[in-house]
Scaffold this active site. Structure first.
Site, PDB file in Angstrom:
ATOM      1  N   THR A  80       0.993  -1.276   0.084  1.00 19.54           N
ATOM      2  CA  THR A  80      -0.089   0.095   0.031  1.00 19.54           C
ATOM      3  C   THR A  80       0.764   1.286   0.023  1.00 19.54           C
ATOM      4  OG1 THR A  80      -0.193  -0.116   2.272  1.00 19.54           O
ATOM      5  CG2 THR A  80      -2.001  -1.086   1.147  1.00 19.54           C
ATOM      6  N   ARG A 101      -3.258  -3.690   4.959  1.00 18.98           N
ATOM      7  CA  ARG A 101      -4.412  -3.295   5.678  1.00 18.98           C
ATOM      8  C   ARG A 101      -5.284  -2.411   5.130  1.00 18.98           C
ATOM      9  NH1 ARG A 101      -1.238  -1.874  11.139  1.00 18.98           N
ATOM     10  NH2 ARG A 101       0.096  -1.104   9.434  1.00 18.98           N
ATOM     11  N   TYR A 141      13.900  -2.663  16.971  1.00 15.53           N
ATOM     12  CA  TYR A 141      13.880  -2.433  15.587  1.00 15.53           C
ATOM     13  C   TYR A 141      15.034  -3.371  14.820  1.00 15.53           C
ATOM     14  CZ  TYR A 141      13.625  -1.178  10.575  1.00 15.53           C
ATOM     15  OH  TYR A 141      13.577  -1.318   9.097  1.00 15.53           O
TER      16      TYR A 141
HETATM   17  N1  LIG Z   1      12.269   3.382   4.398  1.00 14.71           N
HETATM   18  C1  LIG Z   1      13.188   3.011   5.047  1.00 14.71           C
HETATM   19  O1  LIG Z   1      14.079   3.805   5.300  1.00 14.71           O
HETATM   20  C2  LIG Z   1      13.725   1.564   5.062  1.00 14.71           C
HETATM   21  C3  LIG Z   1      14.914   1.055   5.264  1.00 14.71           C
HETATM   22  C4  LIG Z   1      15.337   0.022   5.687  1.00 14.71           C
HETATM   23  C5  LIG Z   1      14.377  -1.088   5.565  1.00 14.71           C
HETATM   24  N2  LIG Z   1      13.041  -0.730   5.595  1.00 14.71           N
HETATM   25  C6  LIG Z   1      12.118  -1.857   5.696  1.00 14.71           C
HETATM   26  O2  LIG Z   1      11.253  -1.615   4.342  1.00 14.71           O
HETATM   27  C7  LIG Z   1       9.958  -2.472   4.459  1.00 14.71           C
HETATM   28  C8  LIG Z   1       9.121  -1.458   3.762  1.00 14.71           C
HETATM   29  O3  LIG Z   1       8.979  -0.249   4.477  1.00 14.71           O
HETATM   30  P1  LIG Z   1       8.736   1.147   3.845  1.00 14.71           P
HETATM   31  O4  LIG Z   1       9.805   1.997   4.008  1.00 14.71           O
HETATM   32  O5  LIG Z   1       8.059   0.947   2.386  1.00 14.71           O
HETATM   33  O6  LIG Z   1       7.552   1.667   4.717  1.00 14.71           O
HETATM   34  P2  LIG Z   1       6.200   2.096   4.494  1.00 14.71           P
HETATM   35  O7  LIG Z   1       5.957   3.250   3.398  1.00 14.71           O
HETATM   36  O8  LIG Z   1       5.564   2.646   5.777  1.00 14.71           O
HETATM   37  O9  LIG Z   1       5.423   0.889   4.015  1.00 14.71           O
HETATM   38  C9  LIG Z   1       5.011  -0.212   5.020  1.00 14.71           C
HETATM   39  C10 LIG Z   1       4.230  -1.134   4.246  1.00 14.71           C
HETATM   40  O10 LIG Z   1       4.102  -2.495   5.178  1.00 14.71           O
HETATM   41  C11 LIG Z   1       2.636  -2.748   5.481  1.00 14.71           C
HETATM   42  N3  LIG Z   1       2.217  -3.073   6.961  1.00 14.71           N
HETATM   43  C12 LIG Z   1       2.758  -2.565   8.190  1.00 14.71           C
HETATM   44  N4  LIG Z   1       2.325  -2.980   9.210  1.00 14.71           N
HETATM   45  C13 LIG Z   1       1.405  -4.228   8.562  1.00 14.71           C
HETATM   46  C14 LIG Z   1       0.724  -5.087   9.213  1.00 14.71           C
HETATM   47  N5  LIG Z   1       0.522  -5.297  10.355  1.00 14.71           N
HETATM   48  N6  LIG Z   1      -0.100  -5.771   8.323  1.00 14.71           N
HETATM   49  C15 LIG Z   1       0.257  -5.746   7.018  1.00 14.71           C
HETATM   50  N7  LIG Z   1       0.931  -4.869   6.384  1.00 14.71           N
HETATM   51  C16 LIG Z   1       1.554  -4.065   6.938  1.00 14.71           C
HETATM   52  C17 LIG Z   1       1.923  -1.241   5.386  1.00 14.71           C
HETATM   53  O11 LIG Z   1       0.608  -1.406   4.774  1.00 14.71           O
HETATM   54  P3  LIG Z   1      -0.767  -1.045   5.490  1.00 14.71           P
HETATM   55  O12 LIG Z   1      -0.199  -0.052   6.649  1.00 14.71           O
HETATM   56  O13 LIG Z   1      -1.906  -0.820   4.772  1.00 14.71           O
HETATM   57  O14 LIG Z   1      -1.060  -2.307   6.446  1.00 14.71           O
HETATM   58  C18 LIG Z   1       2.854  -0.847   4.124  1.00 14.71           C
HETATM   59  O15 LIG Z   1       2.215  -1.131   3.071  1.00 14.71           O
HETATM   60  C19 LIG Z   1       9.898  -2.735   6.125  1.00 14.71           C
HETATM   61  O16 LIG Z   1      10.131  -3.918   6.376  1.00 14.71           O
HETATM   62  C20 LIG Z   1      10.839  -1.692   6.538  1.00 14.71           C
HETATM   63  O17 LIG Z   1      11.165  -2.190   7.852  1.00 14.71           O
HETATM   64  C21 LIG Z   1      12.487   0.475   5.178  1.00 14.71           C
END
Ligand SMILES: NC(=O)c1ccc[n+]([C@@H]2O[C@H](COP(=O)([O-])OP(=O)(O)OC[C@H]3O[C@@H](n4cnc5c(N)ncnc54)[C@H](OP(=O)(O)O)[C@@H]3O)[C@@H](O)[C@H]2O)c1
Length: 257
Positions: free
Chosen positions: A11, A34, A152
């Site tokens: 999403t 979600r 984390y």
């Molecule tokens: N951005 C960074 O700097 C960074 C760096 C390293 C790693 N990461 C990792 O990359 C991944 C994606 O993060 P992002 O940066 O793209 O963040 P984001 O934009 O906040 O996206 C997170 C996604 O995870 C989903 N999600 C979270 N909790 C959930 C739940 N309980 N059930 C189902 N879906 C859930 C959210 O969907 P809904 O809210 O619609 O459920 C959303 O689609 C994560 O694992 C994060 O730890 C991010």
């Protein structure tokens, strides 16, 4: 027949970009999260732009029953999942261990570790017959703990351990396992971490160009399209101003601006 990719957390951020790049390249994509409305609009956007089928599945990855039911429904419409991208995850809060919010800890452990396991366990029977590819989105936080990152970082260290474990356990099935470890990327990640405080979230990325979600999506797509005998096991990707999870500089600090 098109290949099928299942992307958790589609999403926003990385997941949305990953779903998009696979759809652009002719894959059918199952998108999960979600927020049902966002899933619906992404499905419409991708199906109208590309000749692919997008299946939406709305569930909370922390809830084992919801995961089992959702994958059971997917099995009715898809005989196989060729690629699973375990991307859904979050950071909640940023504080020392003695002041940590236990609810935040639960949310991170339940989502980043247990949710990833629940989905993988349900999807594997669909992959074992023909082989496939699992991507686990870790983090630079999986490689080096940073100040106040405690729980984390622990969840991402766990993801790193699971990458290694899955790679061993799934060797007999020809299932590739790739750990992708991004550094700082401007998605909704920091907005979620700081509980909706958009100004604080934006300040994290001020003064340098962080990664874009598309950078990670293109990397996943690259790894997914290598020859059958080649598996990239582990990739750490940062923006040029970041060395690791603890060392990032602003453009103004560079000597050769
Ligand atoms: N951005 C960074 O700097 C960074 C760096 C390293 C790693 N990461 C990792 O990359 C991944 C994606 O993060 P992002 O940066 O793209 O963040 P984001 O934009 O906040 O996206 C997170 C996604 O995870 C989903 N999600 C979270 N909790 C959930 C739940 N309980 N059930 C189902 N879906 C859930 C959210 O969907 P809904 O809210 O619609 O459920 C959303 O689609 C994560 O694992 C994060 O730890 C991010």
């Amino acid at each position: 027949m098109n290949k099928t990719v299942l992307v958790t957390g589609a999403t926003s951020g990385f997941g949305k970009a990953i779903a998009t790049v696979f759809a652009q390249n002719g894959y059918d994509v199952c998108i999960t999260g979600r927020r049902a409305e966002r899933l619906r609009s992404l499905k419409m956007e991708l199906e109208s732009a590309y000749k692919v089928s997008i299946t939406t599945s709305c569930f909370d990855i922390r809830n084992r029953k919801e995961v089992e039911d959702a994958v059971a429904v997917l099995k009715q419409s898809h005989s196989t999942i060729d690629i699973l991208v375990n991307n859904a995850g979050l950071a909640a809060g940023l504080s020392t261990i003695d002041e940590g919010d236990v609810d935040d800890w639960d949310a991170m452990i339940d989502t980043n570790v247990k949710g990833l396991l629940y989905v993988t366990r349900q999807v594997l029977p669909m992959m074992k017959e023909k082989g496939g590819h699992i991507f686990n989105i870790g983090s630079t936080a999986a490689k080096l703990v940073y100040k106040n990152g405690n729980v984390y970082c622990a969840t991402k260290f766990a993801v790193d351990a699971l990458n290694q474990a899955m790679r061993i356990d799934l060797l007999p099935y020809g299932i590739k396992v790739t750990g992708i470890h991004p550094g700082m990327a401007e998605t909704e990640f920091s907005i979620v971490r700081f509980k909706g405080d958009e100004q604080r979230a934006a300040s994290v990325y001020r003064g340098f160009e962080p990664l874009h979600a598309e950078d990670i999506a293109n990397t996943v797509y690259y790894c997914a399209t290598l020859p059958a005998h080649v598996c990239i096991n582990d990739l750490t990707i940062t923006c040029t101003n970041q060395a690791n999870s603890a060392h990032t500089i602003k453009d103004a600090e560079r000597v050769n601006k």
